[in-house]
Design an enzyme around this catalytic site. Sequence first.
Site, short mmCIF file in Angstrom:
data_model
loop_
_atom_site.label_atom_id
_atom_site.label_comp_id
_atom_site.label_asym_id
_atom_site.label_seq_id
_atom_site.Cartn_x
_atom_site.Cartn_y
_atom_site.Cartn_z
N ILE A 1 43.69 -0.77 -86.33
CA ILE A 1 42.75 -1.83 -86.16
C ILE A 1 42.33 -1.37 -84.45
O ILE A 1 42.89 -1.79 -83.64
CB ILE A 1 43.10 -2.94 -86.19
CG1 ILE A 1 43.81 -3.19 -87.61
CG2 ILE A 1 41.95 -4.34 -85.96
CD1 ILE A 1 44.62 -4.38 -88.10
N GLY B 1 43.80 0.21 -76.40
CA GLY B 1 44.23 -0.90 -76.94
C GLY B 1 43.94 -1.48 -78.42
O GLY B 1 42.76 -1.54 -78.57
N SER B 2 44.87 -2.09 -79.14
CA SER B 2 44.56 -2.47 -80.33
C SER B 2 46.09 -2.86 -81.18
O SER B 2 46.77 -3.18 -80.59
CB SER B 2 43.94 -1.28 -81.17
OG SER B 2 43.49 -1.89 -82.42
#
Length: 217
Positions: free
Chosen positions: A155, A185-186
């Site tokens: 995601i 970032g995730s």
Amino acid sequence: MFHKEGAKIILVALAVTVAIVLLSEEFIHEFWLLKFVQIFALAFLILILQFFRNPKRPVTATDHIIIAPVDGKVVVIEEVYEAEYFKDKRLQVSIFMSPINVHVTRYAVNGLVKFSKYHAGKYLVAWHPKASEENERTTVVIENNYFGEILYRQIAGALARRIVNYAQEGMQVIQGTDAGFIKFGSRVDLFLPLGTEVNVKLNQKAIGGKTIIATKA
């Protein structure tokens, strides 16, 4: 060792850093300002290099355990309804990655890729409750001999603007090997069969390819 997905960005960052350092010597005459600019440029390069690092983590592939697909913090452990593929209840375990974590995605289990799909979407912060359904994401299902079908979802977050997914339907994949990359970032969600024994706790730090997420009860 750096991930291949970072090659172009690393080269650009290196070129920019070298240019800033050289040009600052020519055009900045205040010593403190010169050093500030040069240190800032070097710090930027170090951050890029850290983000795309790809530590080698040998894994002895084992069917009866599920390992962490990424580095990060365990932020969700709960029973949910998975609406895209299973259309029934599953046990969700989610790992959030900050920009300083290793962002390599590794296969959590051995098995056959049964489903792999990319979804365009929003860029809500990765911990938002709707991120799993509304953000840019990929969904991959692997059929494992011991657990049955395991779904994982890469995601994108507020900063992540590109998801790289290597899984293709019909591939035979090996636990711990490179499954893709998420830039800047995730989070990754795992959807496991009900009754799976989870070996991690909320807020625990997970290490991709090393931490045992779950075993079969």
